[in-house]
Design a protein around this motif. Structure first.
Motif, PDB file in Angstrom:
ATOM      1  N   LEU A 103       0.834  -1.057  -0.102  1.00  0.00           N
ATOM      2  CA  LEU A 103      -0.239   0.069  -0.082  1.00  0.00           C
ATOM      3  C   LEU A 103       0.859   1.259  -0.090  1.00  0.00           C
ATOM      4  O   LEU A 103       1.647   1.491   0.997  1.00  0.00           O
ATOM      5  CB  LEU A 103      -0.887  -0.056   1.174  1.00  0.00           C
ATOM      6  CG  LEU A 103      -1.598  -1.287   1.375  1.00  0.00           C
ATOM      7  CD1 LEU A 103      -2.413  -1.058   2.645  1.00  0.00           C
ATOM      8  CD2 LEU A 103      -2.762  -1.239   0.308  1.00  0.00           C
ATOM      9  N   MET A 104       0.836   2.034  -1.025  1.00  0.00           N
ATOM     10  CA  MET A 104       1.884   3.239  -1.270  1.00  0.00           C
ATOM     11  C   MET A 104       1.261   4.601  -1.533  1.00  0.00           C
ATOM     12  O   MET A 104       0.105   4.477  -1.726  1.00  0.00           O
ATOM     13  CB  MET A 104       2.619   2.603  -2.446  1.00  0.00           C
ATOM     14  CG  MET A 104       3.311   1.496  -2.485  1.00  0.00           C
ATOM     15  SD  MET A 104       4.566   1.087  -3.571  1.00  0.00           S
ATOM     16  CE  MET A 104       6.186   0.932  -2.305  1.00  0.00           C
ATOM     17  N   CYS A 105       2.045   5.418  -0.989  1.00  0.00           N
ATOM     18  CA  CYS A 105       1.737   6.935  -1.528  1.00  0.00           C
ATOM     19  C   CYS A 105       2.796   7.278  -2.687  1.00  0.00           C
ATOM     20  O   CYS A 105       4.006   6.745  -2.353  1.00  0.00           O
ATOM     21  CB  CYS A 105       1.858   7.643  -0.357  1.00  0.00           C
ATOM     22  SG  CYS A 105       0.451   7.275   0.973  1.00  0.00           S
ATOM     23  N   PHE A 106       2.488   8.180  -3.423  1.00  0.00           N
ATOM     24  CA  PHE A 106       3.609   8.512  -4.501  1.00  0.00           C
ATOM     25  C   PHE A 106       3.211   9.811  -4.948  1.00  0.00           C
ATOM     26  O   PHE A 106       1.903  10.227  -5.155  1.00  0.00           O
ATOM     27  CB  PHE A 106       3.774   7.309  -5.734  1.00  0.00           C
ATOM     28  CG  PHE A 106       2.693   7.068  -6.107  1.00  0.00           C
ATOM     29  CD1 PHE A 106       1.935   7.431  -7.389  1.00  0.00           C
ATOM     30  CD2 PHE A 106       1.938   5.897  -5.568  1.00  0.00           C
ATOM     31  CE1 PHE A 106       0.886   7.208  -8.122  1.00  0.00           C
ATOM     32  CE2 PHE A 106       0.566   5.604  -6.490  1.00  0.00           C
ATOM     33  CZ  PHE A 106       0.167   6.279  -7.552  1.00  0.00           C
ATOM     34  N   THR A 107       4.169  10.438  -5.294  1.00  0.00           N
ATOM     35  CA  THR A 107       4.096  12.058  -5.994  1.00  0.00           C
ATOM     36  C   THR A 107       5.087  12.182  -7.087  1.00  0.00           C
ATOM     37  O   THR A 107       5.953  11.466  -6.973  1.00  0.00           O
ATOM     38  CB  THR A 107       4.564  13.077  -4.933  1.00  0.00           C
ATOM     39  OG1 THR A 107       3.496  12.920  -3.871  1.00  0.00           O
ATOM     40  CG2 THR A 107       4.333  14.367  -5.449  1.00  0.00           C
ATOM     41  N   ILE A 108       4.411  12.698  -8.133  1.00  0.00           N
ATOM     42  CA  ILE A 108       5.327  13.072  -9.485  1.00  0.00           C
ATOM     43  C   ILE A 108       5.398  14.259  -9.520  1.00  0.00           C
ATOM     44  O   ILE A 108       4.130  15.239  -9.583  1.00  0.00           O
ATOM     45  CB  ILE A 108       4.642  12.405 -10.489  1.00  0.00           C
ATOM     46  CG1 ILE A 108       4.347  10.855 -10.160  1.00  0.00           C
ATOM     47  CG2 ILE A 108       5.317  12.539 -11.870  1.00  0.00           C
ATOM     48  CD1 ILE A 108       3.676   9.949 -11.184  1.00  0.00           C
ATOM     49  N   VAL A 109       6.588  14.894  -9.647  1.00  0.00           N
ATOM     50  CA  VAL A 109       6.634  16.510  -9.580  1.00  0.00           C
ATOM     51  C   VAL A 109       7.253  16.597 -11.014  1.00  0.00           C
ATOM     52  O   VAL A 109       7.811  15.849 -11.626  1.00  0.00           O
ATOM     53  CB  VAL A 109       7.491  17.068  -8.534  1.00  0.00           C
ATOM     54  CG1 VAL A 109       6.793  16.833  -7.418  1.00  0.00           C
ATOM     55  CG2 VAL A 109       8.935  16.572  -8.571  1.00  0.00           C
ATOM     56  N   ASP A 110       7.369  17.871 -11.506  1.00  0.00           N
ATOM     57  CA  ASP A 110       7.965  18.490 -12.973  1.00  0.00           C
ATOM     58  C   ASP A 110       9.402  18.795 -12.443  1.00  0.00           C
ATOM     59  O   ASP A 110       9.653  18.697 -11.191  1.00  0.00           O
ATOM     60  CB  ASP A 110       7.389  19.491 -13.609  1.00  0.00           C
ATOM     61  CG  ASP A 110       7.381  20.720 -12.807  1.00  0.00           C
ATOM     62  OD1 ASP A 110       7.825  20.813 -11.969  1.00  0.00           O
ATOM     63  OD2 ASP A 110       6.614  21.917 -13.253  1.00  0.00           O
TER      64      ASP A 110
END
Length: 138
Positions: free
Chosen positions: A30-37
């Motif tokens: 069970l994960m959290c993730f963020t994608i940024v520029d």
């Protein structure tokens, strides 16, 4: 003439996101993730059902650090100076799971993942990025 810089799109971020979710689910994580520029601006952030809410900020910090330093977060902790984590309003991360996204040799963004071990987070980030940007080598 100004240099043209590739911008990470929402569609690309969504493709990476789908790969993260697929691989996390296949490993029962069970994960959290963020994608940024490339400037650290958030494009997409998710918390899988049941994932720890505390992992949201950890994932974001990994993405910000990786984008800003243009390196995987896992290599930043090898210098032995863990007090660096107190810098940048305590948003600097040296824990594996943050990886830059490269396109034609330029960092166009980064992924930060939290919820597994640092090695699992890092491997899933690398695999998800590679599925959308196969030439991304970092």
């Amino acid at each position: 003439m100004p240099k043209s810089i590739k911008t990470l799109t929402l569609a690309e971020a969504e493709q990476i996101s789908a790969k993260v979710e697929d691989e996390a689910s296949s490993r029962s994580l069970l994960m959290c993730f963020t994608i940024v520029d490339c400037g650290g601006r958030e494009i997409l952030s998710k918390r899988m059902d049941g994932a720890k809410f505390t992992s949201v900020s950890i994932a974001r910090n990994k993405a910000l650090t990786s984008s800003g330093h243009m390196k995987p977060t896992s290599v930043l902790g090898t210098a032995g100076n863990r007090s660096i984590e107190l810098s940048n309003n305590q948003m600097f991360s040296v824990v594996g799971g943050g990886r830059p996204i490269c396109f034609e040799g330029e960092v166009v963004g980064a992924v930060g993942i939290s919820g597994g071990t640092p090695a699992e987070d890092d491997e899933i980030a690398r695999n998800a990025i590679g599925s959308v940007f196969p030439q991304s080598k970092l």
